[in-house]
Design a protein around this motif. Structure first.
Motif, PDB file in Angstrom:
ATOM      1  N   LYS A  52       1.612   2.785  21.238  1.00 43.29           N
ATOM      2  CA  LYS A  52       0.641   2.616  20.156  1.00 43.29           C
ATOM      3  C   LYS A  52       1.101   1.614  19.108  1.00 43.29           C
ATOM      4  N   LYS A  53       2.341   1.141  19.217  1.00 52.60           N
ATOM      5  CA  LYS A  53       2.865   0.189  18.243  1.00 52.60           C
ATOM      6  C   LYS A  53       2.203  -1.177  18.447  1.00 52.60           C
ATOM      7  N   ARG A  54       1.840  -1.841  17.357  1.00 49.82           N
ATOM      8  CA  ARG A  54       1.174  -3.136  17.437  1.00 49.82           C
ATOM      9  C   ARG A  54       2.065  -4.199  18.078  1.00 49.82           C
ATOM     10  N   ILE A  55       3.347  -4.176  17.771  1.00 44.44           N
ATOM     11  CA  ILE A  55       4.257  -5.223  18.219  1.00 44.44           C
ATOM     12  C   ILE A  55       4.631  -5.059  19.691  1.00 44.44           C
ATOM     13  N   ALA A  56       4.275  -3.935  20.306  1.00 44.82           N
ATOM     14  CA  ALA A  56       4.619  -3.684  21.709  1.00 44.82           C
ATOM     15  C   ALA A  56       4.013  -4.734  22.641  1.00 44.82           C
TER      16      ALA A  56
END
Length: 126
Positions: A52-56
């Protein structure tokens, strides 16, 4: 009378990829890099896909680049790759500001970071 070939920066069974100028703090990026350290590349790709992390998404792109480098530049087998290293470094910081009460100035820092991923080929034990 040509130039000599550059020595390799990594071992013969490794490949490397870097992502620079990622718009997040190194602390947040390291949380995502921690998720994939030491895992097989297919498991790491699955973790990043459903994170769910944006930077993933940017980390996944860098990992795909490392896998492509291993396959195309160093002739390594993709099925035997693991994420050997995933480390994070600081990059530049944009300084911005916001006016506050009584004529003061609230400083806002917008950090950038960089990510280095190294994949290594390991032979599976029977």
């Amino acid at each position: 009378m040509g130039k000599e070939k550059n020595p390799r920066r990594v071992a013969e069974n490794e490949a490397l990829a870097k992502a620079r100028m990622l718009r997040t703090s190194p602390q947040k990026l390291n949380l995502v890099a921690q998720m994939i350290r030491g895992k097989k590349v297919d498991k790491a790709m699955a973790e990043l896909t459903f994170s769910k992390k944006r930077i993933a998404a940017d980390v996944k792109k860098c990992l795909q680049s490392a896998i492509a480098n291993a396959e195309n530049n160093h002739n390594l087998d993709v099925d035997e790759l693991i994420v050997a290293e995933a480390y994070v470094g600081k990059n530049l910081t944009m300084k911005r500001g916001r006016p506050r009460a009584r004529g003061r100035f609230g400083r806002i820092v917008k950090p950038f970071s960089e990510l280095t991923i190294t994949v290594r080929q390991v032979e599976e034990q029977a």
